[in-house]
Design a protein around this motif. Structure first.
Motif, PDB file in Angstrom:
ATOM      1  N   ILE A  62       0.844  -1.218   0.000  1.00  0.00           N
ATOM      2  CA  ILE A  62       0.000   0.000   0.000  1.00  0.00           C
ATOM      3  C   ILE A  62       0.869   1.254   0.000  1.00  0.00           C
ATOM      4  O   ILE A  62       0.635   2.194  -0.754  1.00  0.00           O
ATOM      5  N   LEU A  63       1.893   1.246   0.859  1.00  0.00           N
ATOM      6  CA  LEU A  63       2.758   2.433   0.958  1.00  0.00           C
ATOM      7  C   LEU A  63       3.497   2.674  -0.359  1.00  0.00           C
ATOM      8  O   LEU A  63       3.689   3.822  -0.779  1.00  0.00           O
ATOM      9  N   THR A  64       3.882   1.587  -0.999  1.00  0.00           N
ATOM     10  CA  THR A  64       4.540   1.720  -2.303  1.00  0.00           C
ATOM     11  C   THR A  64       3.550   2.290  -3.314  1.00  0.00           C
ATOM     12  O   THR A  64       3.870   3.198  -4.082  1.00  0.00           O
ATOM     13  N   TYR A  65       2.340   1.743  -3.277  1.00  0.00           N
ATOM     14  CA  TYR A  65       1.284   2.196  -4.185  1.00  0.00           C
ATOM     15  C   TYR A  65       1.016   3.697  -4.005  1.00  0.00           C
ATOM     16  O   TYR A  65       0.782   4.431  -4.966  1.00  0.00           O
ATOM     17  N   LEU A  66       1.113   4.145  -2.744  1.00  0.00           N
ATOM     18  CA  LEU A  66       0.836   5.560  -2.458  1.00  0.00           C
ATOM     19  C   LEU A  66       2.099   6.430  -2.569  1.00  0.00           C
ATOM     20  O   LEU A  66       2.054   7.633  -2.335  1.00  0.00           O
ATOM     21  N   ALA A 105      -3.613   5.109   3.455  1.00  0.00           N
ATOM     22  CA  ALA A 105      -3.028   3.768   3.570  1.00  0.00           C
ATOM     23  C   ALA A 105      -3.668   3.015   4.738  1.00  0.00           C
ATOM     24  O   ALA A 105      -3.999   1.836   4.619  1.00  0.00           O
ATOM     25  N   ARG A 106      -3.860   3.717   5.853  1.00  0.00           N
ATOM     26  CA  ARG A 106      -4.479   3.059   7.017  1.00  0.00           C
ATOM     27  C   ARG A 106      -5.908   2.604   6.688  1.00  0.00           C
ATOM     28  O   ARG A 106      -6.322   1.513   7.056  1.00  0.00           O
ATOM     29  N   SER A 107      -6.620   3.476   5.963  1.00  0.00           N
ATOM     30  CA  SER A 107      -8.021   3.133   5.674  1.00  0.00           C
ATOM     31  C   SER A 107      -8.113   1.954   4.698  1.00  0.00           C
ATOM     32  O   SER A 107      -9.146   1.305   4.605  1.00  0.00           O
ATOM     33  N   GLU A 153      -7.347  11.821  -7.140  1.00  0.00           N
ATOM     34  CA  GLU A 153      -6.995  10.856  -8.204  1.00  0.00           C
ATOM     35  C   GLU A 153      -6.733   9.491  -7.597  1.00  0.00           C
ATOM     36  O   GLU A 153      -7.159   8.464  -8.115  1.00  0.00           O
ATOM     37  N   LEU A 154      -6.031   9.558  -6.487  1.00  0.00           N
ATOM     38  CA  LEU A 154      -5.673   8.322  -5.801  1.00  0.00           C
ATOM     39  C   LEU A 154      -6.919   7.595  -5.288  1.00  0.00           C
ATOM     40  O   LEU A 154      -7.070   6.382  -5.483  1.00  0.00           O
ATOM     41  N   GLU A 187     -10.111   0.285  -8.789  1.00  0.00           N
ATOM     42  CA  GLU A 187      -9.289  -0.931  -8.830  1.00  0.00           C
ATOM     43  C   GLU A 187      -9.695  -1.949  -7.768  1.00  0.00           C
ATOM     44  O   GLU A 187      -9.622  -3.140  -7.990  1.00  0.00           O
ATOM     45  N   GLN A 188     -10.098  -1.450  -6.617  1.00  0.00           N
ATOM     46  CA  GLN A 188     -10.386  -2.382  -5.518  1.00  0.00           C
ATOM     47  C   GLN A 188     -11.876  -2.500  -5.212  1.00  0.00           C
ATOM     48  O   GLN A 188     -12.257  -3.104  -4.220  1.00  0.00           O
ATOM     49  N   GLU A 189     -12.686  -1.884  -6.061  1.00  0.00           N
ATOM     50  CA  GLU A 189     -14.153  -1.949  -5.923  1.00  0.00           C
ATOM     51  C   GLU A 189     -14.623  -1.513  -4.543  1.00  0.00           C
ATOM     52  O   GLU A 189     -15.451  -2.162  -3.907  1.00  0.00           O
ATOM     53  N   VAL A 190     -14.022  -0.437  -4.106  1.00  0.00           N
ATOM     54  CA  VAL A 190     -14.409   0.097  -2.798  1.00  0.00           C
ATOM     55  C   VAL A 190     -15.397   1.238  -3.029  1.00  0.00           C
ATOM     56  O   VAL A 190     -15.133   2.132  -3.835  1.00  0.00           O
ATOM     57  N   ALA A 191     -16.535   1.181  -2.318  1.00  0.00           N
ATOM     58  CA  ALA A 191     -17.483   2.291  -2.408  1.00  0.00           C
ATOM     59  C   ALA A 191     -17.005   3.408  -1.493  1.00  0.00           C
ATOM     60  O   ALA A 191     -16.542   3.136  -0.389  1.00  0.00           O
ATOM     61  N   MET A 192     -17.073   4.649  -1.978  1.00  0.00           N
ATOM     62  CA  MET A 192     -16.571   5.762  -1.174  1.00  0.00           C
ATOM     63  C   MET A 192     -17.584   6.893  -1.111  1.00  0.00           C
ATOM     64  O   MET A 192     -18.191   7.242  -2.123  1.00  0.00           O
ATOM     65  N   ILE A 193     -17.729   7.436   0.075  1.00  0.00           N
ATOM     66  CA  ILE A 193     -18.509   8.673   0.236  1.00  0.00           C
ATOM     67  C   ILE A 193     -17.530   9.711   0.767  1.00  0.00           C
ATOM     68  O   ILE A 193     -16.899   9.492   1.812  1.00  0.00           O
ATOM     69  N   VAL A 194     -17.381  10.782   0.027  1.00  0.00           N
ATOM     70  CA  VAL A 194     -16.394  11.790   0.388  1.00  0.00           C
ATOM     71  C   VAL A 194     -17.098  13.129   0.610  1.00  0.00           C
ATOM     72  O   VAL A 194     -17.742  13.646  -0.301  1.00  0.00           O
ATOM     73  N   VAL A 195     -16.999  13.635   1.799  1.00  0.00           N
ATOM     74  CA  VAL A 195     -17.556  14.970   2.076  1.00  0.00           C
ATOM     75  C   VAL A 195     -16.537  15.993   1.587  1.00  0.00           C
ATOM     76  O   VAL A 195     -15.354  15.907   1.940  1.00  0.00           O
ATOM     77  N   THR A 196     -16.967  16.882   0.733  1.00  0.00           N
ATOM     78  CA  THR A 196     -16.061  17.956   0.296  1.00  0.00           C
ATOM     79  C   THR A 196     -16.875  19.172  -0.138  1.00  0.00           C
ATOM     80  O   THR A 196     -18.028  19.052  -0.559  1.00  0.00           O
ATOM     81  N   HIS A 197     -16.251  20.325  -0.023  1.00  0.00           N
ATOM     82  CA  HIS A 197     -16.892  21.554  -0.506  1.00  0.00           C
ATOM     83  C   HIS A 197     -16.157  22.103  -1.713  1.00  0.00           C
ATOM     84  O   HIS A 197     -16.455  23.180  -2.189  1.00  0.00           O
ATOM     85  N   ASP A 198     -15.186  21.332  -2.171  1.00  0.00           N
ATOM     86  CA  ASP A 198     -14.339  21.814  -3.256  1.00  0.00           C
ATOM     87  C   ASP A 198     -14.956  21.418  -4.603  1.00  0.00           C
ATOM     88  O   ASP A 198     -14.842  20.262  -5.042  1.00  0.00           O
ATOM     89  N   ASP A 199     -15.607  22.366  -5.285  1.00  0.00           N
ATOM     90  CA  ASP A 199     -16.275  22.113  -6.571  1.00  0.00           C
ATOM     91  C   ASP A 199     -15.320  21.587  -7.628  1.00  0.00           C
ATOM     92  O   ASP A 199     -15.714  20.818  -8.506  1.00  0.00           O
ATOM     93  N   ARG A 200     -14.044  21.994  -7.504  1.00  0.00           N
ATOM     94  CA  ARG A 200     -13.077  21.620  -8.542  1.00  0.00           C
ATOM     95  C   ARG A 200     -12.818  20.121  -8.577  1.00  0.00           C
ATOM     96  O   ARG A 200     -12.287  19.595  -9.539  1.00  0.00           O
TER      97      ARG A 200
END
Lengths: 236, 378
Positions: free
Chosen positions: A131-135, A159-161, A188-189, A196-209
């Motif tokens: 994981i650390l190499t991947y990151l 990496a921890r998550s 991007e990561l 790649e790992q079929e992980v569902a993600m919910i990301v709180v963000t206010h950054d429109d970009r």
């Protein structure tokens, strides 16, 4: 159903005080596919963090149903008794302030959950290295957290998550403390990992970009949630 | 599984060690207090051991020279020698006097004994015991005298002929040995002015043939207790066996002191417990966010409790080591005998384990109450 990572049905959350009842979440429904990465948006106090806490089995909803990775964990009460075990084995968390454990080095932070899950030392070390190499931070393996930059720390948090092979990652403004370049790099990561790992993600963000990095947008307002495709969503 | 307690300690090692040393000094004082008590017992027994008598004959209705004033005529020793089963009897005096040392007047216990009889000084490290009836003295090394030094006592000058080691009274004062005759003069002989004044008031000359106790040895095959009963019955004296005398000294004479020391020790242990609790509590509060994160990512409560208890035990262990080093380092600086015994140290180690576990309870309570939501800012 087999491809669903998260299914939320008529989920409500009320806070009862002495004088009145405050309905924060007024009955929301949504689904998230495996590998889907969703942006969670909403004004301050709209209930984003409350929703994350309920999905993370930290805060008990008032009613409704939550199904995570095909398992009903809440249906008007906790169905799953050991919610901490569920978090340990199936969920990953990323926070705005990386929230790493300062008295552990990078490797220990990353391998903490696999160790708790009883994974053999050879295996969890190998996995951490991968994981650390991947990151791109494999050279920081033995560094203490305090000696890392903000971007590096956030990568360690990612990496921890990932170390426990989670099926779902809940991220609360993971890029808020980063500059634009690093924020994009982290997104991007995350997207790469989700796919790649079929992980569902919910990301709180206010950054429109960061919108282009999401598949869908969960917009929460006044206790209600709407889900739209990211490609069809226009933010101010 | 990674040891979180050790990792956390290593991360702030300097702070942890300094804290441990601080608590250790407190535990060191607990050990010193116990050492003071043990020293008193040893000192009490040392005096009795150096006399090495089987029986102590004292004034009727008194508890003997160490607990109360006791006066007997010296010739009682002849009656005692004639009691069946008594092989040897001698008169002795005990008195507190001030001796001028090179630095100051030193308070000492002077023992008067019959030369060649029971009660002679033990543990002579240089010189010899008394051989002349007058003006010779054996002193303890604690007083700092050398052989042939001259010491003025009363109306006379005494020559140091022997030096002992570890000869102390139950109150920790150094012992000096002089002949019975000298001791009687020193204790009972008044100055010429006093004698003249007493005569003018019609008071007869005070006798100087009084002693404080008659000590006796019992022949083999006889029971000291039976002989004591016999003397009590017929001679109208109080008689104590050596064991009874030990009990009088350790229980009656130093009982209050030991209770006082015991109370101090208990207070110090309570203070140490409170300090350990506060330190562990503060350490836990200091990482409450990390604990919330650990709970959030799924760490079981048991692992968190283990971390806190282990830290508390490590703190207790380091403090215990520091306490022992501290106590041993300062032991010699005290004027009185401090006996640091391994069994006291072992006892304290058990108390430290208990205190460490109890001390971690508040921290554990706080950690278990920590809301994992704190990690996400709620």
């Amino acid at each position: 159903m087999g491809s669903l990572a998260i299914k939320v049905e008529n989920l409500k959350k009320e806070y009862i005080t002495k004088d009145n009842t405050l309905q924060v979440i007024k009955g929301i429904d949504f689904e998230l596919e495996k590998g889907e990465i969703a942006m969670l948006l909403g004004p301050s106090g709209s209930g984003k963090t409350t929703l994350l806490l309920m999905l993370g089995c930290i805060l008990e909803p008032t009613s409704g149903r939550i199904t995570l990775d095909g398992e009903i964990v809440y249906e008007d009460r906790w169905i799953l008794k050991d919610t901490r075990k569920l978090r340990r084995e199936k969920l990953g968390f990323i926070f705005q302030a990386h929230n790493l454990i300062p008295f552990l080095n990078v490797q220990d932070n990353v391998t903490l959950l696999p160790q708790l899950n009883g994974i053999a030392e050879v295996e969890y070390k190998k996995k951490a290295k991968e994981i650390l190499t991947y990151l791109g931070i494999e050279d920081k393996t033995n560094y203490m957290i305090g000696s890392l930059s903000g971007g590096q720390s956030q990568r360690v948090a990612i990496a921890r998550s990932l170390a426990n092979d989670p099926r779902i990652i809940l991220a609360d403004e993971p890029t808020a403390a980063l500059d634009k370049e690093r924020a994009i790099s982290v997104m991007e990561l995350l997207r790469k990992l989700a796919k790649e790992q079929e992980v569902a993600m919910i990301v709180v963000t206010h950054d429109d970009r960061l919108l282009p990095y999401f598949d869908s947008v969960l917009k929460i307002d006044d206790g209600y949630l709407t889900k739209t495709k990211a490609s069809e969503t226009k933010l101010h | 599984m990674i040891n979180l307690a050790i990792k956390d300690i290593s991360h702030s090692l300097g702070k942890f060690i300094v804290t441990s040393i601080g608590v250790g000094m407190l535990l060191g004082i607990v050990l010193i207090m116990l050492g003071v008590y043990r020293g008193m017992i040893v000192d009490a027994k040392a005096l009795l051991g150096s006399v090495n008598a089987d029986l102590w004959v004292v004034q009727e209705d008194t508890m003997g020279p160490f607990a109360e004033s006791s006066r007997l005529f010296e010739d009682v020793k002849y009656q005692i020698r004639n009691v069946e089963g008594v092989s040897e009897a001698a008169a002795m005096t005990f008195q507190t006097i001030q001796i001028p040392t090179s630095l100051k007047q030193e308070r000492v216990t002077a023992i008067g004994y019959e030369i060649g009889k029971i009660g002679k000084p033990q543990n002579i490290i240089s010189g010899r015991e008394l051989v002349r009836e007058h003006y010779e003295i054996v002193v303890d090394t604690k007083l700092g005298f050398k052989l042939d030094d001259k010491i003025p006592l009363g109306r006379n000058i005494y020559t140091v002929v022997g030096i002992t080691k570890g000869a102390v009274s139950s109150s920790g004062e150094a012992l000096v040995y002089i002949s019975l005759k000298d001791a009687q003069q020193l204790q009972f002989l008044a100055s010429n002015d006093t004698i003249r004044s007493d005569r003018a008031r019609g008071i007869k000359d005070a006798t100087s043939t009084t002693v404080n106790t008659i000590v006796a040895k019992v022949s083999s095959g006889y029971s000291p207790k039976d002989i004591a009963e016999n003397i009590k019955k017929w001679k109208h004296k109080n008689v104590y066996t050596n064991d009874e005398q030990v009990e009088i000294l350790t229980k009656n004479v130093i009982e209050k002191s030991s209770k006082q020391i015991g109370l101090f020790t208990i207070i110090l242990i309570i203070v140490s417990s409170v300090i350990i609790s506060l330190i562990i509590y503060t350490m836990t509060i200091g990482k409450i966010k990390e604990i919330a994160i650990l709970k959030l990512i799924g760490m079981p409560n048991m692992e968190i409790v283990k971390m806190i208890v282990e830290q508390s035990l490590v703190l207790g262990f380091l403090a215990f080591i520091a306490g022992n080093i501290f106590a041993n380092a300062i032991q010699g600086k005290f004027p009185k005998n401090i006996q640091l015994l391994p069994e006291d140290s072992m006892g304290l180690s058990l108390v430290v384990v208990l205190v460490s576990v109890i001390g971690s309870l508040f921290g554990i309570y706080k950690a278990l109450k920590a809301n994992p939501a704190q990690a996400i800012g709620e």
